[in-house]
Design an enzyme around this catalytic site. Structure first.
Site, short mmCIF file in Angstrom:
data_model
loop_
_atom_site.label_atom_id
_atom_site.label_comp_id
_atom_site.label_asym_id
_atom_site.label_seq_id
_atom_site.Cartn_x
_atom_site.Cartn_y
_atom_site.Cartn_z
N ASP A 13 0.82 -1.22 0.00
CA ASP A 13 0.00 0.00 0.00
C ASP A 13 0.85 1.27 0.00
O ASP A 13 0.56 2.23 -0.71
CB ASP A 13 -0.85 0.08 1.28
CG ASP A 13 -1.95 -0.93 1.24
OD1 ASP A 13 -2.14 -1.54 0.17
OD2 ASP A 13 -2.61 -1.10 2.29
N VAL A 14 1.88 1.23 0.86
CA VAL A 14 2.70 2.43 1.00
C VAL A 14 3.43 2.71 -0.30
O VAL A 14 3.49 3.85 -0.78
CB VAL A 14 3.71 2.25 2.16
CG1 VAL A 14 4.53 3.49 2.34
CG2 VAL A 14 2.98 1.89 3.44
N PRO A 61 9.17 -8.19 -5.99
CA PRO A 61 8.75 -9.46 -6.60
C PRO A 61 7.23 -9.56 -6.68
O PRO A 61 6.70 -10.18 -7.60
CB PRO A 61 9.33 -10.53 -5.66
CG PRO A 61 9.69 -9.83 -4.41
CD PRO A 61 9.91 -8.40 -4.73
N ASP A 73 -23.56 41.18 14.01
CA ASP A 73 -24.58 41.34 15.05
C ASP A 73 -23.97 41.18 16.43
O ASP A 73 -22.89 40.60 16.58
CB ASP A 73 -25.65 40.25 14.90
CG ASP A 73 -26.58 40.56 13.75
OD1 ASP A 73 -26.57 41.71 13.29
OD2 ASP A 73 -27.32 39.64 13.33
N LYS A 121 -27.91 44.52 17.17
CA LYS A 121 -29.36 44.55 17.35
C LYS A 121 -29.71 44.10 18.76
O LYS A 121 -29.17 43.13 19.26
CB LYS A 121 -30.00 43.58 16.37
CG LYS A 121 -30.03 44.09 14.98
CD LYS A 121 -31.08 43.32 14.22
CE LYS A 121 -30.65 42.94 12.84
NZ LYS A 121 -31.38 41.79 12.35
N GLY A 130 -25.70 35.73 13.47
CA GLY A 130 -25.70 34.57 14.35
C GLY A 130 -26.51 33.43 13.74
O GLY A 130 -27.50 33.67 13.05
N ASP A 154 -28.03 30.66 11.42
CA ASP A 154 -28.23 30.64 9.97
C ASP A 154 -28.92 31.94 9.55
O ASP A 154 -29.87 32.36 10.20
CB ASP A 154 -29.11 29.44 9.59
CG ASP A 154 -29.35 29.38 8.10
OD1 ASP A 154 -28.56 28.72 7.41
OD2 ASP A 154 -30.31 30.03 7.63
N MET A 208 -36.08 33.20 20.64
CA MET A 208 -36.49 34.48 21.23
C MET A 208 -37.73 34.32 22.09
O MET A 208 -38.62 35.16 22.07
CB MET A 208 -36.75 35.52 20.12
CG MET A 208 -35.51 35.82 19.28
SD MET A 208 -35.84 36.91 17.89
CE MET A 208 -36.41 35.76 16.65
N1 SAH Z 1 -30.46 33.20 12.81
C1 SAH Z 1 -30.31 32.67 14.15
C2 SAH Z 1 -31.45 33.05 15.06
C3 SAH Z 1 -31.58 34.52 15.30
S1 SAH Z 1 -32.85 34.91 16.42
C4 SAH Z 1 -30.14 31.15 14.07
O1 SAH Z 1 -30.32 30.55 13.00
O2 SAH Z 1 -29.79 30.57 15.09
C5 SAH Z 1 -31.99 35.01 17.93
C6 SAH Z 1 -32.43 33.89 18.85
O3 SAH Z 1 -31.77 32.69 18.50
C7 SAH Z 1 -32.08 34.12 20.28
O4 SAH Z 1 -33.02 34.92 20.93
C8 SAH Z 1 -32.11 32.70 20.82
O5 SAH Z 1 -33.42 32.25 21.02
C9 SAH Z 1 -31.56 31.92 19.64
N2 SAH Z 1 -30.11 31.69 19.79
C10 SAH Z 1 -29.13 32.09 18.96
N3 SAH Z 1 -27.93 31.66 19.39
C11 SAH Z 1 -28.15 30.98 20.53
C12 SAH Z 1 -27.31 30.32 21.46
N4 SAH Z 1 -26.00 30.25 21.29
N5 SAH Z 1 -27.88 29.74 22.53
C13 SAH Z 1 -29.22 29.79 22.72
N6 SAH Z 1 -30.05 30.41 21.88
C14 SAH Z 1 -29.53 31.00 20.79
#
Ligand code: SAH
Length: 473
Positions: A22-23, A43, A246, A268, A299, A301, A381
């Protein structure tokens, strides 16, 4: 420096691999990538090596090693599992000025092979002088992930422009400025997306010294742990001129971005107003119109409760090019790090993500739909509405004893998971003075948190993450 790095041209350079396992196969494959003129001495050979010999019409001396077989060689790899043979090959090569590498045996090496990142014609070699190939490979993986896949094509494209740029600019300084601008332009960040005529347009603009159009990347930064960033997110963060981020983005995450980028926090807060969002939208447009490459870092997605869609609509209106880089959303990150599978064959076949904030007064969710059996409910949230959520869910038929988890600052060093039930949810939130951000997970799956809990926030020390020192331009 223990060793001197060189890049060797193997054209018309007779090379031999001694060994047939292999090597030997791996070494032979690597040499063939650089068009070596290759002989195999063994061989017996393994099926993969036999295939390679046939495909590339290699010379195969199917016999035991003897010194005179390598007389005409200029480079030899000893890859047998017999130390005596390897030592003999080494001694002969040294005596006859043949470059010799013995696999896994630094003392029998005149040269060692580095770990490489191959974006030909760009080639990056990492050597530990044979001390720790695994360490070299890890460094390689780190570099690999931070370089665009199209790097080689970009280098070739740049090469194809050289004569033209020499003619266009008479001084070295002008040419250098052109190349600096070229490598900061969207030719690099969007090489494979751009059509030939679009690249041509950018090059023409750069030659005419006209302002090149900026662009915006809407990048998800994941829920907190910076090692959950995607490779794409990291690349964008390292290419950007400006990072617009953010409040939820951690300093450790920002530390991975391009050092000399401008950083703008558009922090925000809860209950932010529409006007603030409009200001952010306008800021993105203005920066892009100034020709900047803007990384809009959000933060989790960007398309999940991130208002990413709204920001993009403004960009579309102003015809500003953009890309969206998805990421681990809080629900996925917090659930994994809290040991709560969001679905489970026995407890939940569905998972619903809802926001606890309503965008207009009186805009309440369809509570009935949130109270279905075999369903996990994740509330973003939702902490400040814990009382309302409890009342409405119970009112619509959910059991008071339904397990509930609050995940505070999920996936970070300060992560805390509080488990209770629907009835005591508001009290759980109050008593523990839970800070932001926090996520509610409601459903039978929460029962598993105790047994599947694996994550120890204390292990996210600086040491664990400093190994992954990403390359910062
Ligand atoms: N776009 C982000 C959400 C934004 S709304 C995503 O996809 O995660 C912000 C909310 O996301 C927060 O109020 C909380 O409810 C949640 N959140 C984001 N990061 C978090 C974390 N590390 N721990 C717990 N809740 C989180």
């Amino acid at each position: 420096m223990e060793q001197f790095p060189i890049f060797l041209n193997l054209n018309n350079f007779p090379c031999a691999v001694v060994g047939g396992g292999d090597v030997a196969f791996r070494k032979a494959s690597a040499l063939l990538k650089a068009q070596a003129e290759l002989t195999i001495i063994s061989p017996k050979v393994c099926p993969e090596l036999k295939q390679l010999i046939d495909d590339h019409h290699l010379t195969w001396l199917n016999q035991n090693y003897q010194d005179q077989l390598i007389d005409n060689m200029r480079l030899v790899v000893a890859a047998t599992d017999n130390e005596t043979v390897n030592a003999q090959v080494y001694a002969y090569c040294e005596a006859h000025k043949i470059l010799i590498n013995t696999v896994d045996s630094p003392k029998y090496c005149r040269y060692t092979t580095p770990s490489i990142v191959d974006r030909s014609p760009i080639l990056i070699a990492i050597s530990s002088a044979g001390m720790s190939p695994v360490l070299a490979r890890r460094i390689r993986a780190t570099i690999e992930s931070s370089l665009p896949q199209a790097l080689g094509e970009i280098a070739e494209y740049a090469g194809s422009l050289r004569t033209r740029i020499k003619q266009a600019f008479s001084t070295l300084d002008q040419r250098r400025t052109f190349w600096e601008n070229f490598f900061s332009s969207s030719i690099v960040s969007r090489f494979r997306q751009l059509k030939a005529e679009q690249k041509e347009q950018i090059v023409n603009d750069l030659i005419a010294n006209e302002q090149v159009q900026g662009e915006v990347w809407l990048v998800g930064a994941g829920p907190g742990d910076e090692e959950l960033l995607t490779i794409k997110a990291l690349q964008k963060m390292q290419l950007a001129d400006v990072i617009v981020y953010d409040r939820l983005i951690s300093q450790k995450t920002l530390d991975l971005a391009r050092k000399d980028a401008d950083f703008i926090c558009v922090g925000k807060q809860k209950n932010y107003h529409l006007k603030q969002q409009e200001e952010i939208n306008d800021l993105l447009v203005r920066l892009a119109q100034e020709g900047k490459k803007v990384c809009r870092l959000k933060g989790g997605d960007p398309f999940i409760f991130g208002r990413g869609g709204e920001e993009l609509e403004t960009l579309v209106e102003h015809q500003i090019p953009f890309q969206v880089i998805p990421a681990v959303t809080a629900a996925a990150g917090c659930a994994s790090y809290a040991g709560i599978p969001l679905t489970h064959r026995d407890y939940a076949r569905k998972v619903v993500f809802v926001t606890g904030q309503n965008s207009k007064a009186g805009d309440y969710p369809d509570w009935q739909a949130l109270v279905r059996p075999y369903q996990t409910l994740v509330v973003y949230m939702g902490l400040t509405r814990a009382q309302l959520i409890k009342d409405e869910l119970i009112h619509h038929g959910m059991s008071k004893s339904m397990p509930v988890a609050i995940v505070e600052k999920g996936t970070t060093r300060e992560q805390k998971v509080y488990v209770g039930n629907l009835d005591n949810l508001p009290q759980l939130a109050r008593d523990n003075q839970i800070g932001s951000p926090a996520l509610l997970i409601i459903g039978e799956v929460v029962k598993l948190a105790n047994t599947l809990n694996w994550f120890n926030p204390d292990e996210l020390t600086d040491e664990t993450s400093t190994f992954n020192t990403y390359i910062k331009p």
